[in-house]
Write a protein that holds these residues in place. Structure first.
Motif, mmCIF file in Angstrom:
data_model
loop_
_atom_site.group_PDB
_atom_site.id
_atom_site.type_symbol
_atom_site.label_atom_id
_atom_site.label_comp_id
_atom_site.label_asym_id
_atom_site.label_seq_id
_atom_site.Cartn_x
_atom_site.Cartn_y
_atom_site.Cartn_z
ATOM 1 N N ASP A 141 83.960 39.853 42.666
ATOM 2 C CA ASP A 141 84.690 40.923 43.341
ATOM 3 C C ASP A 141 83.659 41.967 43.774
ATOM 4 O O ASP A 141 83.080 42.642 42.935
ATOM 5 C CB ASP A 141 85.720 41.533 42.388
ATOM 6 N N ARG A 142 83.449 42.083 45.089
ATOM 7 C CA ARG A 142 82.446 43.032 45.584
ATOM 8 C C ARG A 142 82.924 44.479 45.462
ATOM 9 O O ARG A 142 82.140 45.400 45.694
ATOM 10 C CB ARG A 142 82.083 42.709 47.041
ATOM 11 N N GLN A 143 84.191 44.690 45.139
ATOM 12 C CA GLN A 143 84.761 46.027 44.922
ATOM 13 C C GLN A 143 84.452 46.976 46.073
ATOM 14 O O GLN A 143 84.133 48.145 45.832
ATOM 15 C CB GLN A 143 84.248 46.613 43.599
ATOM 16 N N ASP A 188 85.688 31.380 46.557
ATOM 17 C CA ASP A 188 84.447 32.048 46.132
ATOM 18 C C ASP A 188 84.533 33.565 46.269
ATOM 19 O O ASP A 188 84.306 34.290 45.307
ATOM 20 C CB ASP A 188 83.229 31.472 46.896
ATOM 21 N N VAL A 189 84.836 34.025 47.489
ATOM 22 C CA VAL A 189 84.938 35.473 47.705
ATOM 23 C C VAL A 189 86.130 35.731 48.625
ATOM 24 O O VAL A 189 86.604 34.835 49.308
ATOM 25 C CB VAL A 189 83.661 36.051 48.397
ATOM 26 N N ILE A 190 86.606 36.985 48.610
ATOM 27 C CA ILE A 190 87.588 37.422 49.599
ATOM 28 C C ILE A 190 86.900 38.508 50.411
ATOM 29 O O ILE A 190 86.405 39.483 49.841
ATOM 30 C CB ILE A 190 88.861 37.978 48.924
ATOM 31 N N THR A 191 86.837 38.312 51.725
ATOM 32 C CA THR A 191 86.163 39.321 52.545
ATOM 33 C C THR A 191 87.204 40.176 53.264
ATOM 34 O O THR A 191 87.314 41.369 52.999
ATOM 35 C CB THR A 191 85.199 38.653 53.549
ATOM 36 N N ALA A 192 87.966 39.572 54.171
ATOM 37 C CA ALA A 192 89.025 40.334 54.844
ATOM 38 C C ALA A 192 90.410 39.889 54.383
ATOM 39 O O ALA A 192 91.410 40.519 54.708
ATOM 40 C CB ALA A 192 88.904 40.165 56.347
ATOM 41 N N TYR A 208 72.955 43.133 48.649
ATOM 42 C CA TYR A 208 73.068 41.885 47.879
ATOM 43 C C TYR A 208 74.011 40.940 48.601
ATOM 44 O O TYR A 208 74.820 41.357 49.440
ATOM 45 C CB TYR A 208 73.544 42.159 46.443
ATOM 46 N N PHE A 209 73.926 39.679 48.267
ATOM 47 C CA PHE A 209 74.791 38.681 48.904
ATOM 48 C C PHE A 209 75.060 37.556 47.914
ATOM 49 O O PHE A 209 74.199 37.203 47.103
ATOM 50 C CB PHE A 209 74.119 38.109 50.162
ATOM 51 N N PHE A 210 76.260 37.012 47.997
ATOM 52 C CA PHE A 210 76.671 35.921 47.115
ATOM 53 C C PHE A 210 77.014 34.726 47.986
ATOM 54 O O PHE A 210 77.981 34.765 48.739
ATOM 55 C CB PHE A 210 77.900 36.368 46.316
ATOM 56 N N ASN A 211 76.209 33.678 47.917
ATOM 57 C CA ASN A 211 76.436 32.485 48.742
ATOM 58 C C ASN A 211 76.771 31.283 47.858
ATOM 59 O O ASN A 211 75.897 30.551 47.410
ATOM 60 C CB ASN A 211 75.184 32.200 49.578
ATOM 61 N N THR A 251 73.452 41.125 56.381
ATOM 62 C CA THR A 251 74.550 41.619 57.219
ATOM 63 C C THR A 251 75.802 40.811 56.891
ATOM 64 O O THR A 251 75.790 39.586 56.911
ATOM 65 C CB THR A 251 74.190 41.493 58.708
ATOM 66 N N LEU A 252 76.882 41.511 56.582
ATOM 67 C CA LEU A 252 78.142 40.863 56.188
ATOM 68 C C LEU A 252 79.007 40.581 57.413
ATOM 69 O O LEU A 252 78.741 41.087 58.501
ATOM 70 C CB LEU A 252 78.922 41.776 55.233
ATOM 71 N N LYS A 253 80.073 39.812 57.184
ATOM 72 C CA LYS A 253 81.071 39.533 58.221
ATOM 73 C C LYS A 253 81.578 40.841 58.837
ATOM 74 O O LYS A 253 81.854 40.918 60.021
ATOM 75 C CB LYS A 253 82.270 38.833 57.551
ATOM 76 N N SER A 254 81.727 41.868 58.020
ATOM 77 C CA SER A 254 82.231 43.165 58.474
ATOM 78 C C SER A 254 81.220 43.922 59.322
ATOM 79 O O SER A 254 81.554 44.942 59.918
ATOM 80 C CB SER A 254 82.577 44.029 57.261
HETATM 81 O O1 LIG Z 1 81.304 39.930 53.258
HETATM 82 C C1 LIG Z 1 80.785 38.825 53.478
HETATM 83 O O2 LIG Z 1 80.634 38.368 54.585
HETATM 84 C C2 LIG Z 1 80.276 38.048 52.305
HETATM 85 C C3 LIG Z 1 79.687 38.681 51.249
HETATM 86 C C4 LIG Z 1 79.180 37.904 50.191
HETATM 87 O O3 LIG Z 1 78.603 38.401 49.194
HETATM 88 N N1 LIG Z 1 79.311 36.565 50.265
HETATM 89 C C5 LIG Z 1 79.899 35.957 51.309
HETATM 90 O O4 LIG Z 1 79.999 34.713 51.324
HETATM 91 N N2 LIG Z 1 80.386 36.699 52.323
#
Ligand SMILES: O=C(O)c1cc(=O)[nH]c(=O)[nH]1
Ligand SMILES: O=P(O)(O)OC[C@H]1O[C@H](OP(=O)(O)OP(=O)(O)O)[C@H](O)[C@@H]1O
Length: 227
Positions: A159-161, A129-133, A37-40, A28-31
């Motif tokens: 980039d989760r695109q 690392d990532v951009i979510t919002a 899949y998930f990238f930590n 489950t993502l922040k959204s």
């Molecule tokens: O959207 C997120 O919350 C999210 C996705 C992801 O792959 N990695 C992360 O750190 N946050």
């Protein structure tokens, strides 16, 4: 970009999987979205892993052609990423760049302030690392503005695109595309979801290949148009 992957990008995907950073399953993502899949990035957590990670970021920066005067890592996770990248740029590419990061809480004693390391001046390249919002980038942009510097761009790992989410509404653009449009700067990534998918479908072993269809479905449901 889809379908074209450089050797270092495939190596990065394999490295992230090997380190347990890139995982497949149900997350489950922040959204609130449920992602296959998930990238930590917090799991890049040894000296050798950080050294190798920094080389991937450095390579992505060189490939992007972005010119910058200083590297900036947003607290907290961005700090070790930007530090590793700075080391790799100096060691592997002969570019000894100034490096800075912020404190999440301003310090009132000692040297004070909330920026540590190099002065923010000229063009600042943000490493995360990532951009979510896009919230974290918005905060960094305020720091850069306040210092009288400019942002050169952002480099992230993946980039989760995927299209942004606002309540129940699925936006047309990704948070990354919004950041690019709002601030008029490039966001580059070491790899994209399309490349992860290509890797799973054409190069992964039998234990990972079965995850590809769910990711393709997710890409079709939430993904932004291909570049
Ligand atoms: O959207 C997120 O919350 C999210 C996705 C992801 O792959 N990695 C992360 O750190 N946050
Ligand atoms: O685009 P956004 O919605 O802001 O999400 C992305 C940001 O969130 C995470 O950091 P976080 O703010 O959780 O802080 P941390 O680095 O201390 O974990 C991540 O490292 C990015 O900086």
């Amino acid at each position: 970009m889809a379908g074209h992957m450089q050797a270092y990008q495939r190596e990065f995907i394999e490295f992230a999987i090997e380190q347990g950073v890139l995982k497949f399953g149900e997350f489950t993502l922040k959204s609130g979205r449920v992602s296959p899949y998930f990238f930590n990035a917090g799991l890049f957590r040894s000296g050798a892993a950080l050294a190798r990670l920094g080389r991937f970021y450095a390579r992505a920066i060189i490939d992007s052609g972005i010119q910058a005067d200083v590297l900036f890592g947003p607290a907290y996770k961005g700090i070790s990423l930007a530090a590793s990248t700075a080391v790799a740029l100096a060691d592997q590419h002969g570019r000894d760049m100034p490096f800075a990061f912020n404190r999440k809480e301003a310090k009132t004693h000692g040297e004070g302030g909330n920026i540590v390391g190099a002065e923010l001046k000229g063009k600042v390249l943000i490493i995360d690392d990532v951009i979510t919002a896009g919230t974290a980038i918005g905060e960094v942009m305020q720091l850069i503005d306040a210092a009288g510097a400019q942002a050169a761009g952002v480099v992230i790992a993946l980039d989760r695109q995927e299209r942004g989410q606002a309540g129940d509404e699925i936006k047309p653009q990704s948070a990354i595309q919004e950041v690019e449009a709002r601030y008029g700067m490039p966001v580059v990534s070491i790899v994209t979801l399309d490349q992860v998918l290509e890797y799973l479908e054409t190069q992964a072993g039998d234990e990972l290949k079965p995850y590809a269809p769910a990711i393709r479905d997710y890409r079709e449901r939430y993904g932004v148009a291909k570049a």
